[in-house]
Write a protein that holds these residues in place. Structure first.
Motif, short mmCIF file in Angstrom:
data_model
loop_
_atom_site.label_atom_id
_atom_site.label_comp_id
_atom_site.label_asym_id
_atom_site.label_seq_id
_atom_site.Cartn_x
_atom_site.Cartn_y
_atom_site.Cartn_z
N ILE A 1 -66.52 9.63 -84.98
CA ILE A 1 -67.77 9.23 -85.61
C ILE A 1 -68.69 10.45 -85.56
CG2 ILE A 1 -69.79 7.74 -85.44
CD1 ILE A 1 -67.92 5.63 -84.24
N ASN A 2 -68.93 11.02 -86.73
CA ASN A 2 -69.62 12.30 -86.78
C ASN A 2 -71.14 12.12 -86.76
OD1 ASN A 2 -70.40 14.88 -87.14
ND2 ASN A 2 -69.68 15.06 -89.24
N LEU A 3 -71.70 12.08 -85.55
CA LEU A 3 -73.14 11.91 -85.44
C LEU A 3 -73.89 13.14 -85.97
CD1 LEU A 3 -74.09 10.16 -82.10
CD2 LEU A 3 -74.07 9.25 -84.39
N ALA A 4 -73.20 14.28 -86.03
CA ALA A 4 -73.84 15.49 -86.54
C ALA A 4 -74.10 15.38 -88.05
CB ALA A 4 -72.98 16.71 -86.24
N HIS A 5 -73.54 14.36 -88.67
CA HIS A 5 -73.74 14.14 -90.11
C HIS A 5 -75.23 14.20 -90.48
CE1 HIS A 5 -71.75 12.86 -93.79
NE2 HIS A 5 -72.75 12.05 -94.04
N ALA A 6 -76.05 13.54 -89.67
CA ALA A 6 -77.49 13.52 -89.94
C ALA A 6 -78.06 14.93 -89.89
CB ALA A 6 -78.20 12.63 -88.93
N GLY A 7 -77.63 15.70 -88.88
CA GLY A 7 -78.11 17.06 -88.75
C GLY A 7 -77.66 17.94 -89.91
N LEU A 8 -76.44 17.71 -90.38
CA LEU A 8 -75.92 18.50 -91.49
C LEU A 8 -76.69 18.19 -92.77
CD1 LEU A 8 -72.18 18.15 -90.53
CD2 LEU A 8 -73.50 20.27 -90.54
N MET A 9 -77.02 16.90 -92.98
CA MET A 9 -77.82 16.54 -94.15
C MET A 9 -79.17 17.23 -94.09
SD MET A 9 -77.11 12.57 -95.13
CE MET A 9 -77.37 11.73 -93.59
N MET A 10 -79.77 17.19 -92.88
CA MET A 10 -81.08 17.82 -92.69
C MET A 10 -80.99 19.32 -92.96
SD MET A 10 -82.57 19.82 -90.18
CE MET A 10 -81.51 19.54 -88.77
N LEU A 11 -79.95 19.96 -92.42
CA LEU A 11 -79.80 21.40 -92.59
C LEU A 11 -79.62 21.76 -94.07
CD1 LEU A 11 -79.71 23.77 -90.61
CD2 LEU A 11 -77.23 23.76 -90.83
N ALA A 12 -78.84 20.94 -94.79
CA ALA A 12 -78.64 21.19 -96.22
C ALA A 12 -79.96 21.09 -96.97
CB ALA A 12 -77.63 20.21 -96.79
N ALA A 13 -80.79 20.13 -96.57
CA ALA A 13 -82.10 19.99 -97.21
C ALA A 13 -82.90 21.27 -97.01
CB ALA A 13 -82.84 18.79 -96.62
N TYR A 14 -82.83 21.83 -95.79
CA TYR A 14 -83.59 23.05 -95.52
C TYR A 14 -83.01 24.26 -96.25
CZ TYR A 14 -87.01 21.38 -92.22
OH TYR A 14 -88.09 20.75 -91.67
N VAL A 15 -81.69 24.34 -96.33
CA VAL A 15 -81.08 25.47 -97.05
C VAL A 15 -81.49 25.41 -98.52
CG1 VAL A 15 -78.89 26.45 -97.82
CG2 VAL A 15 -79.16 25.73 -95.45
N THR A 16 -81.46 24.19 -99.09
CA THR A 16 -81.90 24.02 -100.47
C THR A 16 -83.35 24.46 -100.62
OG1 THR A 16 -80.47 22.09 -100.55
CG2 THR A 16 -82.04 22.36 -102.35
N PHE A 17 -84.16 24.06 -99.64
CA PHE A 17 -85.57 24.42 -99.63
C PHE A 17 -85.75 25.93 -99.59
CE2 PHE A 17 -89.23 25.49 -96.87
CZ PHE A 17 -90.25 25.02 -97.67
N ALA A 18 -84.95 26.58 -98.73
CA ALA A 18 -85.05 28.04 -98.59
C ALA A 18 -84.64 28.73 -99.90
CB ALA A 18 -84.17 28.51 -97.44
N LEU A 19 -83.55 28.24 -100.50
CA LEU A 19 -83.09 28.85 -101.75
C LEU A 19 -84.14 28.66 -102.84
CD1 LEU A 19 -79.35 27.76 -101.77
CD2 LEU A 19 -80.24 30.07 -101.52
#
Lengths: 301, 321
Positions: A35-53
């Motif tokens: 059960i990948n609890l890091a899923h939430a963190g990965l979604m959050m990180l992707a949001a920030y990477v998109t934001f940075a780009l």
């Protein structure tokens, strides 16, 4: 009538995103019983990477998926290679150890976001963020439509891979019967790495989509993780059509309750949780379980 | 070796009593800052040891214990605002938390392992959302205790006494038939059921006891800070630290949670004073969690046992006994 149309259309749009969010979790669970609890963190990180780009290179959030998807696939493979693979092999039920390990990864990702982008609330404002179009007599936001398009495309791609390629057949085989699949010569380690990469990539697609719809902080994603978990439990943990059905059910409940009951929207996140508990208690097999029960009942009567 | 004047069973108790006495008398010789640190450690010990009853002994890992701190803190503040003496509210805090723990446990304990854990994240999230949404909690701005004569020494003594009591209780529990049943549930729930252990009842019992203890700590917390808000007592991070302390120390052991709480609280106190590290505590929590899970799931106690075993095995090492 108008209201019903509104609810149904919004349900469909939300369900696309929910399904994308949930497949990443489901495919990792199916293959690796984690059960990948890091899923939430990965979604959050992707949001920030998109934001940075977007802020750094003025790259359109939806266009940035071209960068984000391969980047996160790679991140997932590395995460598997250096962290997840070191766990003792599990067969059958997921272990507490893997859950807590990925919980740790989630915390590290959160802190990474705090360090890089501070704890301030961020949002992506494109020229079309506030635009909307009228579809079937219902006003729909342009970002919502685009998000639905991205979700539909990625789900089609996933479906193609799962149904038509060796890799997909291997993933489905391991999901259905791990031991038999491994006995027939599937390279479990390689498959796990690819699966973890794919699951992470799906988390990234969901994260980028979410970033165009909502404001976010490093703490972002927990309520969406719970939604995704609710959906895969509802969908029966391993069934891919079940996940789509689960996403539709949750999205419909949320939209219907918002439209026809006086429950304030601030309590909306509690809906998925309540549903989760009800399903886990009443029908632990989820929708496929209900379908089987109905089929048996009709056969016997 | 000369025969010990006290048996091996009573020695730990004597040491424990002596340490307790020193801590309770500490206000006579320690300054306020150090007493605050001891208070924090005691708070951590209560949370960690109470959590360990369900999470360690019975193996049911819950990441939603901040809900009980919140229930305790709010019970105390709301009643104090009605004019009740804060310390008289402690039994009610414990009772309410125990009832809530049973209500949540009834559906949640039908789930096993990680599924239970996920639901507890959901519970804490739902409670937090609810608490920030309704008006009687004071919303996001929180509630202040009525201005009165606040006495830190009373609060300090209560917190330390409760911590000592919780340690003693968990030690007693681990040797009781109740503790044995919880251990059986952790090792193999199906086998335990086959032996006639009603696993749900035992899990509910463990949940209620630990929730009640945590709620009392929450009440004392509210009395000490004279203020309570959903953002502070229902915080996910609080739930998180409650889990981390026993995991770092050693889940399911007696010394583990105490050790974990001491290290963790001390780290936190020290980290919060270093500006550069204040923003990286999640790195440290997450990193510790990853390290413990990958290399020694039994925490520091497990590491210690492994070291002790290897020293005993190696020919050069002197036998400890």
């Amino acid at each position: 009538m108008q209201e019903l149309r509104e609810v149904l259309l919004n349900t469909l749009l939300a369900a696309g995103l929910y399904a994308t969010m949930s497949y990443g979790l489901a495919v990792i669970y199916g293959v690796m019983r984690i059960i990948n609890l890091a899923h939430a963190g990965l979604m959050m990180l992707a949001a920030y990477v998109t934001f940075a780009l977007y802020t750094r290179y003025e790259m359109d959030p939806f266009l940035s998926l071209v960068v984000v998807i391969p980047l996160f696939f790679l991140l997932g493979v590395l995460l598997h290679r250096f962290v997840v693979r070191r766990l003792p092999r599990t067969t059958g039920t997921p272990t507490m150890q893997s859950l807590l390990l990925l919980f740790g990864v989630w915390l590290v990702l959160q802190n990474l976001a705090y360090a890089l982008w501070t704890g301030d609330t961020q949002s992506i404002l494109t020229p079309y963020t506030l635009k909307s179009v009228t579809l079937l007599g219902v006003r729909v936001g342009v970002p919502n439509l685009l998000v639905f398009g991205v979700s539909a495309l990625s789900l089609l791609a996933l479906n193609f891979v799962l149904k038509r390629t060796y890799l997909g057949r291997a993933i489905r085989a391991v999901t259905q019967n791990r031991d038999a699949a491994l006995l027939s010569g599937i390279d479990a380690d390689r498959l796990s790495a690819i699966t973890f990469g794919a699951g992470t990539a799906f988390a990234a697609i969901a994260g980028t989509s979410l970033s165009t719809l909502y404001a976010f902080t490093p703490d972002f994603g927990r309520s969406f993780l719970l939604k995704a978990f609710c959906i895969i439990v509802l969908g029966g943990m391993e069934s891919f059509t079940g996940v789509a059905a689960g996403a539709l059910v949750l999205a419909f409940l949320e939209n219907a309750l918002a439209a026809w009951t006086p429950i304030p929207t601030s309590f909306q996140d509690a809906i998925s949780f309540t549903l989760l508990v009800l399903v886990l208690v009443a029908v632990p097999q989820g929708l496929p379980g209900i379908a089987r029960k109905v089929a048996r009942w009709r056969a016997s009567s | 070796m000369t025969p010990a004047p006290v048996s091996r069973r009573t020695l730990p108790w004597l040491l424990f009593a002596a340490a307790g006495l020193v801590l309770l008398l500490a206000p006579r010789f320690l300054d306020r800052g150090s007493l605050n640190d001891v208070w924090n450690v005691a708070f951590g010990v209560i949370l960690a040891c109470s959590w360990n009853i369900l999470g360690g002994f019975a193996g049911q890992v819950s990441i939603g214990y901040s809900a009980f701190i919140g229930i305790g803190a709010y019970t105390t503040v709301l009643l104090a605002l009605k004019g009740v003496d804060p310390y008289l509210t402690l039994p009610l805090s414990a009772l309410l938390a125990a009832v809530f723990a049973v209500l949540i446990g009834l559906p949640a304990f039908r789930l096993r392992g990680p599924y239970f854990t996920i639901v507890t994240i959901g519970v804490s999230e739902a409670v937090r959302v609810f608490a920030s949404g309704v008006s009687f909690t004071g919303g996001s701005s929180g509630l202040r205790m009525p201005a009165g004569s606040f006495d830190f020494s009373v609060n300090y003594a209560s917190m330390v006494a409760l911590a000592l009591a919780v340690i003693a209780l968990t030690a007693a529990l681990s040797r009781s038939p109740f503790g044995a049943a919880l251990g059986a549930i952790r090792q193999d729930i199906d086998a335990a059921e086959a032996l006639g252990i009603d696993s749900t009842r035992f899990k509910l019992g463990a949940h209620a006891i630990s929730a009640a203890l945590v709620a009392v700590a929450g009440s004392l917390y509210a009395i000490n800070f004279q203020y309570v808000a959903p953002g502070s007592v229902f915080d996910f991070r609080l739930s998180l630290s409650i889990v981390l302390m026993p995991i770092i120390g050693g889940v399911g052991t007696l010394a583990g949670p105490v050790l974990g709480a001491v290290i963790f609280s001390y780290l936190q106190i020290k980290l919060l004073t270093i500006p550069a590290l204040r923003d990286s505590y999640l790195f440290i929590y997450g990193g510790l969690l990853i390290l413990v899970m990958l290399f020694e799931p039994k925490g520091i106690v497990g590491l210690w046992n492994r070291l002790a075993a290897s020293v005993r095995r190696s020919p050069g090492g002197s036998d400890a006994r």
